[in-house]
Scaffold this motif. Sequence first.
Motif, PDB file in Angstrom:
ATOM      1  N   GLU A 226       0.815  -1.209   0.000  1.00 13.71           N
ATOM      2  CA  GLU A 226       0.000   0.000   0.000  1.00 13.71           C
ATOM      3  C   GLU A 226       0.851   1.262   0.000  1.00 13.71           C
ATOM      4  N   SER A 227       2.072   1.173   0.556  1.00 13.89           N
ATOM      5  CA  SER A 227       2.892   2.375   0.684  1.00 13.89           C
ATOM      6  C   SER A 227       4.367   2.006   0.744  1.00 13.89           C
ATOM      7  N   SER A 228       5.215   3.026   0.623  1.00 13.57           N
ATOM      8  CA  SER A 228       6.656   2.846   0.739  1.00 13.57           C
ATOM      9  C   SER A 228       7.283   4.206   1.009  1.00 13.57           C
ATOM     10  N   THR A 229       8.549   4.198   1.408  1.00  7.55           N
ATOM     11  CA  THR A 229       9.301   5.438   1.558  1.00  7.55           C
ATOM     12  C   THR A 229      10.049   5.701   0.259  1.00  7.55           C
ATOM     13  N   LEU A 230       9.759   6.812  -0.358  1.00  8.62           N
ATOM     14  CA  LEU A 230      10.359   7.128  -1.653  1.00  8.62           C
ATOM     15  C   LEU A 230      11.814   7.549  -1.470  1.00  8.62           C
ATOM     16  N   LYS A 231      12.700   6.874  -2.174  1.00 10.36           N
ATOM     17  CA  LYS A 231      14.127   7.186  -2.100  1.00 10.36           C
ATOM     18  C   LYS A 231      14.691   7.605  -3.458  1.00 10.36           C
ATOM     19  N   THR A 232      14.075   7.124  -4.547  1.00 11.65           N
ATOM     20  CA  THR A 232      14.622   7.352  -5.889  1.00 11.65           C
ATOM     21  C   THR A 232      13.505   7.719  -6.854  1.00 11.65           C
ATOM     22  N   VAL A 233      13.764   8.688  -7.708  1.00 14.47           N
ATOM     23  CA  VAL A 233      12.845   9.049  -8.788  1.00 14.47           C
ATOM     24  C   VAL A 233      13.595   8.947 -10.110  1.00 14.47           C
ATOM     25  N   VAL A 234      12.979   8.267 -11.070  1.00 13.92           N
ATOM     26  CA  VAL A 234      13.528   8.177 -12.427  1.00 13.92           C
ATOM     27  C   VAL A 234      12.582   8.917 -13.362  1.00 13.92           C
ATOM     28  N   LEU A 235      13.067   9.997 -13.957  1.00 14.06           N
ATOM     29  CA  LEU A 235      12.301  10.739 -14.953  1.00 14.06           C
ATOM     30  C   LEU A 235      12.630  10.184 -16.337  1.00 14.06           C
ATOM     31  N   LEU A 236      11.635  10.143 -17.208  1.00  6.73           N
ATOM     32  CA  LEU A 236      11.811   9.562 -18.526  1.00  6.73           C
ATOM     33  C   LEU A 236      11.669  10.599 -19.626  1.00  6.73           C
ATOM     34  N   GLU A 237      12.507  10.465 -20.635  1.00  5.96           N
ATOM     35  CA  GLU A 237      12.346  11.220 -21.865  1.00  5.96           C
ATOM     36  C   GLU A 237      12.671  10.283 -23.024  1.00  5.96           C
ATOM     37  N   ARG A 238      12.360  10.707 -24.229  1.00  5.65           N
ATOM     38  CA  ARG A 238      12.725   9.941 -25.428  1.00  5.65           C
ATOM     39  C   ARG A 238      13.216  10.929 -26.476  1.00  5.65           C
ATOM     40  N   ASP A 239      14.545  11.080 -26.551  1.00  6.18           N
ATOM     41  CA  ASP A 239      15.161  12.083 -27.421  1.00  6.18           C
ATOM     42  C   ASP A 239      16.516  11.556 -27.883  1.00  6.18           C
ATOM     43  N   ILE A 240      16.640  11.249 -29.165  1.00  9.17           N
ATOM     44  CA  ILE A 240      17.869  10.625 -29.673  1.00  9.17           C
ATOM     45  C   ILE A 240      19.073  11.555 -29.598  1.00  9.17           C
ATOM     46  N   SER A 241      18.845  12.846 -29.373  1.00  5.73           N
ATOM     47  CA  SER A 241      19.961  13.789 -29.302  1.00  5.73           C
ATOM     48  C   SER A 241      20.555  13.901 -27.899  1.00  5.73           C
ATOM     49  N   HIS A 242      19.918  13.245 -26.898  1.00  7.93           N
ATOM     50  CA  HIS A 242      20.392  13.334 -25.521  1.00  7.93           C
ATOM     51  C   HIS A 242      21.069  12.038 -25.096  1.00  7.93           C
ATOM     52  N   ARG A 243      21.918  12.141 -24.092  1.00  7.62           N
ATOM     53  CA  ARG A 243      22.590  10.950 -23.574  1.00  7.62           C
ATOM     54  C   ARG A 243      21.572  10.038 -22.882  1.00  7.62           C
ATOM     55  N   PRO A 244      21.894   8.753 -22.730  1.00  4.32           N
ATOM     56  CA  PRO A 244      20.888   7.800 -22.244  1.00  4.32           C
ATOM     57  C   PRO A 244      20.554   7.896 -20.762  1.00  4.32           C
ATOM     58  N   PHE A 245      21.473   8.401 -19.932  1.00  3.75           N
ATOM     59  CA  PHE A 245      21.222   8.309 -18.497  1.00  3.75           C
ATOM     60  C   PHE A 245      22.120   9.284 -17.737  1.00  3.75           C
ATOM     61  N   ARG A 246      21.547  10.004 -16.770  1.00  6.14           N
ATOM     62  CA  ARG A 246      22.358  10.866 -15.919  1.00  6.14           C
ATOM     63  C   ARG A 246      21.590  11.227 -14.654  1.00  6.14           C
ATOM     64  N   LYS A 247      22.348  11.597 -13.629  1.00  6.88           N
ATOM     65  CA  LYS A 247      21.748  12.046 -12.378  1.00  6.88           C
ATOM     66  C   LYS A 247      21.450  13.540 -12.479  1.00  6.88           C
ATOM     67  N   LEU A 248      20.335  13.952 -11.845  1.00  6.77           N
ATOM     68  CA  LEU A 248      19.919  15.350 -11.894  1.00  6.77           C
ATOM     69  C   LEU A 248      19.977  15.994 -10.522  1.00  6.77           C
ATOM     70  N   LYS A 249      20.248  17.280 -10.506  1.00  9.84           N
ATOM     71  CA  LYS A 249      20.076  18.077  -9.309  1.00  9.84           C
ATOM     72  C   LYS A 249      18.593  18.438  -9.183  1.00  9.84           C
ATOM     73  N   ALA A 250      18.190  18.883  -8.002  1.00 11.46           N
ATOM     74  CA  ALA A 250      16.776  19.186  -7.752  1.00 11.46           C
ATOM     75  C   ALA A 250      16.246  20.244  -8.706  1.00 11.46           C
ATOM     76  N   ASP A 251      17.047  21.289  -8.979  1.00 15.44           N
ATOM     77  CA  ASP A 251      16.565  22.347  -9.856  1.00 15.44           C
ATOM     78  C   ASP A 251      16.447  21.858 -11.298  1.00 15.44           C
ATOM     79  N   GLU A 252      17.325  20.950 -11.714  1.00 12.09           N
ATOM     80  CA  GLU A 252      17.231  20.374 -13.062  1.00 12.09           C
ATOM     81  C   GLU A 252      15.987  19.500 -13.186  1.00 12.09           C
ATOM     82  N   ALA A 253      15.694  18.722 -12.149  1.00 13.45           N
ATOM     83  CA  ALA A 253      14.511  17.865 -12.166  1.00 13.45           C
ATOM     84  C   ALA A 253      13.234  18.697 -12.218  1.00 13.45           C
ATOM     85  N   LEU A 254      13.202  19.787 -11.441  1.00 10.05           N
ATOM     86  CA  LEU A 254      12.026  20.655 -11.453  1.00 10.05           C
ATOM     87  C   LEU A 254      11.854  21.311 -12.815  1.00 10.05           C
ATOM     88  N   GLU A 255      12.935  21.744 -13.421  1.00  7.53           N
ATOM     89  CA  GLU A 255      12.859  22.348 -14.750  1.00  7.53           C
ATOM     90  C   GLU A 255      12.278  21.359 -15.764  1.00  7.53           C
TER      91      GLU A 255
END
Length: 313
Positions: A226-255
């Motif tokens: 029913e519930s859990s403690t959130l520790k990780t968020v993975v945001l998804l995009e699909r854009d061949i011009s961008h790299r496949p994977f990277r860590k984001l800062k909070a302001d980058e994630a909000l943007e």
Amino acid sequence: MSDYKVDITSQKMKDKVLEELGGRVQFERKANIHGACVKLLTDNEEFKEEWEDNFKFMNEDIRPHAKIFSVEDGGDLHVFYEPVSKTCIIKNCDYYGWIKSIALAAISDFFEEYHSEHPRYSVHGSVVDRGGHGMAIIGPPGTGKTTLTYGLLQKKDYNYISDDWFFTRLLSNASVVYSSEKNSYIRDDLADVWKEFSKAVKQVHLDERGRGISDVNTLFKRRVRESSTLKTVVLLERDISHRPFRKLKADEALEFMLEKDFCNPHQLVRDERKLQIRQEFFWELFQSVDVYLLNTVETPQESLDRIKNLIIG
């Protein structure tokens, strides 16, 4: 954006429309969505049955916090929302997926206006759990959210919380996430990617769009939470011009979330005030968790491999 447009209406206009359509209602059912009561009123028996399979039951003596009217009058699809009473009127809809998403959006609007010591916020995304560590997967439609969620759930040490929408409570030292639906509204192409779910898909009664309600307790025996403690968020995009994977800062994630309209095509009210509420929530959330950006231009298995080690027991 969704394939329907929401017209914000007044209480007076809402009452007029309901007076015209009220006689068409044949079925009424209440649902418990994260402790709030949402009432469906419809002339569609199939919608009524899917609603019962989809959401938890709410006692009939509980007054609704939101109402969803779904009726046919022979015209075109039209969605009205009256935000004071949290009433949504859906005319001529042939797709249950929109009914349940609009219901979740209506109660999300209610939670945004409901002030308490620990307010609740909604997120259009999925959550899995492993050993009490919650991972959310959030992305615009078509970026592979469901595919990756079920990819992780092939492993027996991963637990199901939600595959479409979840609620979040921000505490001083944790972000707790909660399921929104009793069962899952799956697609028929799920088994095309992950063969393990072939049998489950065959057992589901699918609608004209190839979707249907599946019992999560059958899909994931003793692995539903029913519930859990959130520790990780993975945001998804699909854009061949961008790299496949990277860590984001909070302001980058909000943007990213602002650019993608919070990855939620089912927001009933979009104005400056609501934008501020949602922006403040995600800013606080992203400061409390690790956030990554996954570009799903690779194969589903390659994308899955990039994130499956982020969540640990």
